[in-house]
Design a protein around this motif. Structure first.
Motif, mmCIF file in Angstrom:
data_model
loop_
_atom_site.group_PDB
_atom_site.id
_atom_site.type_symbol
_atom_site.label_atom_id
_atom_site.label_comp_id
_atom_site.label_asym_id
_atom_site.label_seq_id
_atom_site.Cartn_x
_atom_site.Cartn_y
_atom_site.Cartn_z
ATOM 1 N N GLY A 27 0.821 -1.207 0.000
ATOM 2 C CA GLY A 27 0.000 0.000 0.000
ATOM 3 C C GLY A 27 0.852 1.254 0.000
ATOM 4 N N GLU A 53 -0.765 -3.967 5.422
ATOM 5 C CA GLU A 53 -0.328 -4.319 4.079
ATOM 6 C C GLU A 53 -0.984 -3.459 3.009
ATOM 7 O OE1 GLU A 53 1.887 -7.007 2.917
ATOM 8 O OE2 GLU A 53 2.532 -6.458 4.941
ATOM 9 N N ARG A 54 -2.230 -3.021 3.257
ATOM 10 C CA ARG A 54 -3.009 -2.384 2.193
ATOM 11 C C ARG A 54 -3.372 -0.944 2.491
ATOM 12 N NH1 ARG A 54 -7.610 -6.672 0.450
ATOM 13 N NH2 ARG A 54 -8.581 -5.815 2.318
ATOM 14 N N ASP A 84 -7.703 0.650 3.450
ATOM 15 C CA ASP A 84 -8.003 -0.589 2.734
ATOM 16 C C ASP A 84 -7.995 -0.313 1.246
ATOM 17 O OD1 ASP A 84 -8.691 -3.125 2.069
ATOM 18 O OD2 ASP A 84 -10.601 -3.166 3.126
ATOM 19 N N ALA A 86 -7.380 -2.205 -2.397
ATOM 20 C CA ALA A 86 -7.260 -3.529 -3.016
ATOM 21 C C ALA A 86 -7.828 -3.484 -4.434
ATOM 22 C CB ALA A 86 -8.022 -4.566 -2.171
ATOM 23 N N PRO A 87 -7.317 -4.344 -5.341
ATOM 24 C CA PRO A 87 -6.181 -5.249 -5.102
ATOM 25 C C PRO A 87 -4.867 -4.503 -5.254
ATOM 26 C CG PRO A 87 -6.927 -5.480 -7.344
ATOM 27 C CD PRO A 87 -7.859 -4.477 -6.707
ATOM 28 N N LEU A 88 -3.795 -5.106 -4.757
ATOM 29 C CA LEU A 88 -2.456 -4.576 -4.939
ATOM 30 C C LEU A 88 -1.593 -5.635 -5.608
ATOM 31 C CD1 LEU A 88 -1.966 -2.730 -1.534
ATOM 32 C CD2 LEU A 88 -2.053 -1.674 -3.795
ATOM 33 N N PRO A 95 -8.991 0.909 -7.996
ATOM 34 C CA PRO A 95 -9.120 -0.105 -6.947
ATOM 35 C C PRO A 95 -10.545 -0.629 -6.853
ATOM 36 C CG PRO A 95 -7.952 1.832 -6.131
ATOM 37 C CD PRO A 95 -8.503 2.193 -7.468
ATOM 38 N N THR A 96 -10.672 -1.899 -6.527
ATOM 39 C CA THR A 96 -12.001 -2.478 -6.339
ATOM 40 C C THR A 96 -12.498 -2.277 -4.918
ATOM 41 O OG1 THR A 96 -11.049 -4.633 -5.798
ATOM 42 C CG2 THR A 96 -11.608 -4.216 -8.108
ATOM 43 N N GLN A 97 -11.593 -1.900 -4.021
ATOM 44 C CA GLN A 97 -11.956 -1.659 -2.636
ATOM 45 C C GLN A 97 -11.132 -0.498 -2.109
ATOM 46 O OE1 GLN A 97 -12.561 -5.241 -0.443
ATOM 47 N NE2 GLN A 97 -12.145 -4.290 1.535
#
Length: 406
Positions: A27, A53-54, A84, A86-88, A95-97
């Motif tokens: 991230g 991580e994100r 948040d 994602a995806p990475l 991003p989808t999220q």
């Protein structure tokens, strides 16, 4: 609209980006590479740290409004938090999220397309804005769920939106929002507008520009709303009429808003917004979308869209400016009082119970005059008129909000 979104696109949607899969904090690496790929001298920041991580946190971010232009101003942001992403790695589209918060993004006439007249009407040459965005996007089925979108301008207004829709391409929505919106099949949406002082500032600015009283500017806004109902042929018992009565109520309460204006859409049929907007009439579209509106304060009652809208009594209460700097003398003007010796005016922090008072003065039988208050600390305040103490008790006859800034 696309230029207004650029600050958010820069932070969340810039692509393509390619990251090493072994990166321990993808991230944060996404943000750092995004900055590295930006044109020279367009982006800077004080500190960036990973959140899991994100996610990542950035402090002291500054970037040019239009990266490939040398003439536009810079936007400064105190803090950006992405929790948040994602995806990475993000490389094939948006991003989808996403869970994003932007704190204290300062807009001016130089770094945005906002008109200078807007800043004048709001009594400031800069607007600090906080933004929250949380969504989930399923590209395989073109389903978008905006869990939260909030645009907060402190001391002025807050706008919030939730939405669930299908048949929408998120990349197209960003690049060509009008086309993408027409293709959207709306499942549900809720829009909430919480006015703190926006309408009162705009109306006061209009009154000062036109050389009229606040009440006259207020009545003109209500008349224009009634004329709009007439122009679109809204039926008296229709959904648009109900929306107009709620909006009109917020105009009537502009000096002291009584709560949020909420508009909900729960469509009764699976149609695209383009099909609804291109339908037979605005009222029919409102029915298909199952539009409903609510506001907990006053409600405007339009006797007829062909007649003038009834206004409030002649009583008026205004500050000479909507926003003061700390140390300035606040001037409260009043008119239309009944002329009792013990009519009185006070200034209190916004939200103070009606049976409390701050600095105050009797009007001594005058129907109009002014009251000056000095030494107010930064914050939101409210001037209030009470009639004929003690007979009138603590019933507020009229109130007016204003703000003191550092």
């Amino acid at each position: 609209m696309q230029r207004y979104l650029r600050p958010f696109l820069l932070i969340a949607f810039l692509w393509p980006v390619s990251l090493q899969a072994a990166d321990p904090a993808p991230g944060l690496a996404f943000f750092q590479q995004m900055v590295a790929e930006a044109p020279p001298d367009t982006v800077s920041y004080d500190e960036a740290t990973a959140i899991g991580e994100r996610g990542f946190e950035v402090k002291g971010l500054s970037f040019r409004t239009v990266p490939d232009s040398g003439s536009d101003g810079f936007v400064s942001i105190d803090r950006v938090v992405v929790r948040d992403l994602a995806p990475l790695p993000v490389k094939d589209g948006p991003p989808t999220q996403l869970d994003l918060r932007i704190e204290n993004m300062v807009l001016t006439a130089m770094n945005s397309e906002l008109d200078e007249e807007l800043f004048k009407s709001l009594g400031s040459d800069r607007l600090p804005v906080n933004l929250t965005l949380s969504y989930l996007y399923l590209p395989n089925s073109d389903v978008l769920s905006i869990r939260a979108f909030t645009l907060d301008v402190p001391f002025i207004a807050q706008l919030s939106l939730t939405l669930d829709g299908a048949k929408i391409n998120l990349a197209r929505l960003i690049l060509d929002s009008e086309v993408a919106a027409n293709e959207l099949v709306l499942r549900q949406a809720t829009l909430t507008f919480n006015d703190v002082s926006l309408l009162s500032r705009l109306l006061l600015f209009e009154a000062q520009e036109d050389g009229v009283t606040f009440k006259e500017a207020q009545d003109e806004a209500l008349r224009e709303l009634a004329e709009e109902l007439n122009w679109i042929g809204a039926p008296r018992d229709g959904r648009l009429w109900g929306l107009a009565e709620a909006v009109g109520g917020l105009l009537l309460d502009a000096a002291t808003p009584r709560g949020p204006l909420t508009v909900t859409l729960r469509p009764t049929a699976a149609v695209t917004l383009g099909e609804v907007i291109g339908g037979e009439s605005a009222e029919q579209a409102a029915k298909v979308l199952n539009l409903r509106a609510s506001y907990p304060g006053s409600r405007a009652h339009f006797a007829s869209t062909q007649t003038e809208t009834p206004g409030r009594p002649d009583l008026s209460l205004e500050s000479d400016k909507p926003v003061y700097k700390e140390g300035e003398t606040v001037v409260i003007r009043y008119d239309g009082l009944p002329g009792n010796q013990n009519d009185w005016v006070t200034v209190v922090p916004l939200g103070t119970p009606t049976d409390n008072w701050g600095e105050w003065t009797y009007t001594n039988g005058k129907v109009g005059g002014s009251f000056e208050v000095k030494g107010l600390a930064p914050g939101s305040y409210e001037a209030r008129i009470y009639f004929d103490w003690p007979n009138g008790g603590f019933e507020v006859a009229r109130s007016w909000p204003f703000t003191v800034e550092p």
